[in-house]
Write a protein that holds these residues in place. Structure first.
Motif, PDB file in Angstrom:
ATOM      1  N   LEU A 345       0.836  -1.206   0.000  1.00  0.00           N
ATOM      2  CA  LEU A 345       0.000   0.000   0.000  1.00  0.00           C
ATOM      3  C   LEU A 345       0.864   1.246   0.000  1.00  0.00           C
ATOM      4  N   GLY A 346       1.984   1.169   0.682  1.00  0.00           N
ATOM      5  CA  GLY A 346       2.892   2.310   0.715  1.00  0.00           C
ATOM      6  C   GLY A 346       3.407   2.690  -0.660  1.00  0.00           C
ATOM      7  N   GLN A 347       3.558   1.701  -1.520  1.00  0.00           N
ATOM      8  CA  GLN A 347       4.035   1.964  -2.882  1.00  0.00           C
ATOM      9  C   GLN A 347       3.040   2.812  -3.670  1.00  0.00           C
ATOM     10  N   LEU A 348       1.778   2.816  -3.243  1.00  0.00           N
ATOM     11  CA  LEU A 348       0.723   3.535  -3.965  1.00  0.00           C
ATOM     12  C   LEU A 348       0.472   4.941  -3.420  1.00  0.00           C
ATOM     13  N   GLU A 349       1.154   5.305  -2.388  1.00  0.00           N
ATOM     14  CA  GLU A 349       0.959   6.630  -1.797  1.00  0.00           C
ATOM     15  C   GLU A 349       1.287   7.731  -2.781  1.00  0.00           C
ATOM     16  N   GLY A 350       0.445   8.762  -2.777  1.00  0.00           N
ATOM     17  CA  GLY A 350       0.683   9.926  -3.620  1.00  0.00           C
ATOM     18  C   GLY A 350       0.252   9.759  -5.058  1.00  0.00           C
ATOM     19  N   GLN A 351      -0.319   8.619  -5.414  1.00  0.00           N
ATOM     20  CA  GLN A 351      -0.749   8.378  -6.781  1.00  0.00           C
ATOM     21  C   GLN A 351      -2.270   8.469  -6.889  1.00  0.00           C
ATOM     22  N   VAL A 352      -2.752   8.838  -8.064  1.00  0.00           N
ATOM     23  CA  VAL A 352      -4.190   8.957  -8.311  1.00  0.00           C
ATOM     24  C   VAL A 352      -4.692   7.640  -8.886  1.00  0.00           C
ATOM     25  N   ALA A 353      -5.693   7.077  -8.238  1.00  0.00           N
ATOM     26  CA  ALA A 353      -6.231   5.787  -8.679  1.00  0.00           C
ATOM     27  C   ALA A 353      -7.044   5.953  -9.960  1.00  0.00           C
ATOM     28  N   VAL A 354      -6.757   5.126 -10.937  1.00  0.00           N
ATOM     29  CA  VAL A 354      -7.600   4.997 -12.121  1.00  0.00           C
ATOM     30  C   VAL A 354      -8.456   3.744 -11.983  1.00  0.00           C
ATOM     31  N   ALA A 355      -7.810   2.648 -11.604  1.00  0.00           N
ATOM     32  CA  ALA A 355      -8.523   1.394 -11.336  1.00  0.00           C
ATOM     33  C   ALA A 355      -7.819   0.676 -10.208  1.00  0.00           C
ATOM     34  N   GLY A 356      -8.599   0.184  -9.261  1.00  0.00           N
ATOM     35  CA  GLY A 356      -8.032  -0.667  -8.234  1.00  0.00           C
ATOM     36  C   GLY A 356      -7.825  -2.055  -8.783  1.00  0.00           C
ATOM     37  N   SER A 357      -7.364  -2.963  -7.932  1.00  0.00           N
ATOM     38  CA  SER A 357      -7.197  -4.328  -8.411  1.00  0.00           C
ATOM     39  C   SER A 357      -8.538  -4.922  -8.814  1.00  0.00           C
ATOM     40  N   GLY A 358      -9.633  -4.359  -8.306  1.00  0.00           N
ATOM     41  CA  GLY A 358     -10.968  -4.800  -8.690  1.00  0.00           C
ATOM     42  C   GLY A 358     -11.535  -4.080  -9.886  1.00  0.00           C
ATOM     43  N   GLY A 359     -10.770  -3.177 -10.506  1.00  0.00           N
ATOM     44  CA  GLY A 359     -11.223  -2.448 -11.685  1.00  0.00           C
ATOM     45  C   GLY A 359     -11.685  -1.043 -11.355  1.00  0.00           C
ATOM     46  N   GLY A 360     -12.574  -0.506 -12.205  1.00  0.00           N
ATOM     47  CA  GLY A 360     -13.077   0.845 -12.009  1.00  0.00           C
ATOM     48  C   GLY A 360     -14.586   0.912 -11.996  1.00  0.00           C
ATOM     49  N   TYR A 361     -15.214  -0.240 -11.745  1.00  0.00           N
ATOM     50  CA  TYR A 361     -16.676  -0.358 -11.783  1.00  0.00           C
ATOM     51  C   TYR A 361     -17.181  -0.559 -10.352  1.00  0.00           C
ATOM     52  N   LEU A 362     -18.452  -0.896 -10.189  1.00  0.00           N
ATOM     53  CA  LEU A 362     -19.055  -0.985  -8.871  1.00  0.00           C
ATOM     54  C   LEU A 362     -18.532  -2.150  -8.044  1.00  0.00           C
ATOM     55  N   SER A 363     -18.002  -3.178  -8.678  1.00  0.00           N
ATOM     56  CA  SER A 363     -17.407  -4.274  -7.919  1.00  0.00           C
ATOM     57  C   SER A 363     -16.165  -3.797  -7.165  1.00  0.00           C
ATOM     58  N   ASN A 364     -15.362  -2.972  -7.792  1.00  0.00           N
ATOM     59  CA  ASN A 364     -14.234  -2.362  -7.107  1.00  0.00           C
ATOM     60  C   ASN A 364     -14.725  -1.394  -6.037  1.00  0.00           C
ATOM     61  N   GLU A 365     -15.793  -0.666  -6.347  1.00  0.00           N
ATOM     62  CA  GLU A 365     -16.258   0.368  -5.426  1.00  0.00           C
ATOM     63  C   GLU A 365     -16.856  -0.208  -4.153  1.00  0.00           C
ATOM     64  N   ILE A 366     -17.595  -1.310  -4.244  1.00  0.00           N
ATOM     65  CA  ILE A 366     -18.143  -1.889  -3.018  1.00  0.00           C
ATOM     66  C   ILE A 366     -17.016  -2.371  -2.118  1.00  0.00           C
ATOM     67  N   SER A 367     -15.947  -2.860  -2.730  1.00  0.00           N
ATOM     68  CA  SER A 367     -14.782  -3.287  -1.971  1.00  0.00           C
ATOM     69  C   SER A 367     -14.111  -2.097  -1.296  1.00  0.00           C
ATOM     70  N   TYR A 368     -13.907  -1.028  -2.057  1.00  0.00           N
ATOM     71  CA  TYR A 368     -13.283   0.169  -1.492  1.00  0.00           C
ATOM     72  C   TYR A 368     -14.120   0.732  -0.354  1.00  0.00           C
ATOM     73  N   ARG A 369     -15.415   0.866  -0.578  1.00  0.00           N
ATOM     74  CA  ARG A 369     -16.284   1.475   0.435  1.00  0.00           C
ATOM     75  C   ARG A 369     -16.322   0.644   1.719  1.00  0.00           C
ATOM     76  N   SER A 370     -16.402  -0.661   1.594  1.00  0.00           N
ATOM     77  CA  SER A 370     -16.461  -1.492   2.794  1.00  0.00           C
ATOM     78  C   SER A 370     -15.149  -1.438   3.566  1.00  0.00           C
ATOM     79  N   ILE A 371     -14.025  -1.489   2.878  1.00  0.00           N
ATOM     80  CA  ILE A 371     -12.727  -1.443   3.554  1.00  0.00           C
ATOM     81  C   ILE A 371     -12.487  -0.059   4.157  1.00  0.00           C
ATOM     82  N   ARG A 372     -12.824   0.996   3.432  1.00  0.00           N
ATOM     83  CA  ARG A 372     -12.678   2.352   3.965  1.00  0.00           C
ATOM     84  C   ARG A 372     -13.488   2.518   5.247  1.00  0.00           C
ATOM     85  N   LEU A 373     -14.733   2.031   5.226  1.00  0.00           N
ATOM     86  CA  LEU A 373     -15.595   2.146   6.395  1.00  0.00           C
ATOM     87  C   LEU A 373     -15.023   1.352   7.563  1.00  0.00           C
ATOM     88  N   ARG A 374     -14.565   0.143   7.282  1.00  0.00           N
ATOM     89  CA  ARG A 374     -13.933  -0.672   8.327  1.00  0.00           C
ATOM     90  C   ARG A 374     -12.780   0.069   8.972  1.00  0.00           C
TER      91      ARG A 374
END
Length: 417
Positions: A345-374
């Motif tokens: 994760l440290g390697q990604l600091e300071g960079q703008v996300a285009v797509a996570g490992s889950g892509g750039g659609y809602l499947s990636n977003e549900i993952s991001y939102r749940s982990i962020r909330l956690r």
């Protein structure tokens, strides 16, 4: 102030008699540190689930006729719900009666869909999706036997969504050692293929209420399904549904599931931004692209959080699950600078996300939102996303194999929880 995607009775049943203290704590913590937007239940009722202009069919509802021609057998499995509901709706004499009708019918549909998929062993999630749309079309366009207001109609549409997706049924009843919470998605990209099924939705129906065991450790699985609509995410559906679990730390694993690529991918680094150019089921687009990824909303404000987060799934155990498909610890991400496999994760600091490992659609977003909330609620619940292998249209044998391997992943994770 009510904050969850559960009605008060169900919430007390799930979280116990200290629910009032809990929600007050979450509310104050949210206000002070801006961890998660908390809204009254009326906001959930009126705003969480996207709806098109009332009195006319939604984009999804307009596909019903085409689906009826193409997959009539699938839809017909649960069609008695539409027939009974249409008759009962026309006789509703008050808003209170209509609310009871919608809540009961939504729950009956969810319970019946689960029973049917086990009884028929057909691994078909499409009947639940299309039957829900038939019911929502009745609420949206038909007149009950009282003077219903647009606000009341929209509230009833939202209640149908919550009840028929299992969101009002998130409670554990089995004497198991552990508790697992899973989410699946609706079928999607239906203008491309009206017959499409989604193995993640199938998994939600098959695994809900199942007790699994490994090395003497047992766990009960609870599930719900999520719409493929950007608007519902912007309104905070994921946060509303998952906040109580992260606040109480009262489950042992949360995994979001969606259909993905050729193998299983455990998505290590979800990204914050939307870049997919594919529409949701309402034919609304993300507004983002690979050249210009955009940040989604949370209750009309930009979604807070870092550009990337990291999952906490017990990946070393899960990737050992034997089955038909390979399981990858997927670290592939895209930034405005490059696409590569990130080592940390440290390697990604300071960079703008285009797509996570889950892509750039809602499947990636549900993952991001749940982990962020956690992370923001300082929860210790292992959380992450499982991308299943993709299927074409409807492949019951493939879905069966996919669910068997998901089940094995969950079993192997038990000794680590």
């Amino acid at each position: 102030m009510l904050i969850y995607g559960l009605n008060p009775i169900q919430r007390l049943r799930t979280y116990g008699t200290n629910a009032e203290k809990i929600k007050e704590w979450i509310l104050m913590k949210s206000i002070r540190s801006k961890l998660v937007t908390i809204t009254p239940l009326i906001a959930l009722t009126l705003g969480i689930f996207s709806s098109s202009a009332l009195s006319q069919a939604s984009v999804e509802e307009k596909r019903i006729d085409n689906a009826q021609k193409s997959i009539a057998g699938s839809i017909g499995v649960l069609d008695h719900h539409h027939q009974e509901f249409t008759r009962q709706w026309s006789g509703s004499s008050s808003y209170a009666q209509a609310k009871r009708l919608v809540d009961n019918r939504g729950d009956l549909l969810w319970q019946d869909a689960k029973k049917q998929i086990h009884k028929l062993a057909n691994y078909d999630d499409r009947s639940l999706y299309w039957q829900r749309l038939k019911l929502s079309k009745v609420i949206r366009a038909s007149k009950p036997n009282f003077a219903i207001t647009p606000t009341q109609r929209e509230a009833l549409l939202a209640r149908l969504e919550g009840a028929s997706r299992g969101i009002y049924d998130l409670s554990y009843h089995q004497p198991a050692d552990k508790k697992i919470l899973l989410s699946g998605f609706d079928p999607f990209l239906l203008d491309r293929n009206i017959s499409q099924s989604n193995p993640s939705g199938v998994a939600a129906l098959v695994l809900d209420g199942l007790v699994i065991e490994h090395l003497g450790i047992t766990a009960e699985i609870n599930t719900f399904t999520v719409p493929v609509r950007y608007g519902d995410f912007d309104q905070g559906l994921i946060e509303q549904t998952l906040a109580p679990f992260y606040s109480l730390n009262n489950v042992d694993l949360i995994a979001t599931i969606s259909m993905g690529r050729s193998d299983f991918d455990l998505e290590r680094f979800p990204g914050k931004r939307r870049s997919a150019e594919a529409p949701g089921n309402s034919n609304v687009y993300s507004g983002g692209s690979k050249a210009n990824p955009v940040i989604s909303k949370l209750q009309s404000q930009p979604l807070p959080g870092p550009e990337f987060v990291e999952f906490s799934l017990p990946v070393n155990a899960m990737i050992k699950a034997k089955g038909q498909y390979k399981i990858n610890d997927n670290r592939q991400v895209s930034t405005l600078q490059k696409t590569y496999s990130a080592t940390s994760l440290g390697q990604l600091e300071g960079q703008v996300a285009v797509a996570g490992s889950g892509g750039g659609y809602l499947s990636n977003e549900i993952s991001y939102r749940s982990i962020r909330l956690r992370n923001e609620l300082n929860s210790k619940i292992p959380t992450g996303h499982i991308h299943t292998p993709a299927i074409q249209q409807f492949e019951p044998e493939s879905s069966q194999a996919i669910i068997a391997q998901i089940t094995e992943m969950l079993k192997l994770s038990l000794s680590t929880l």
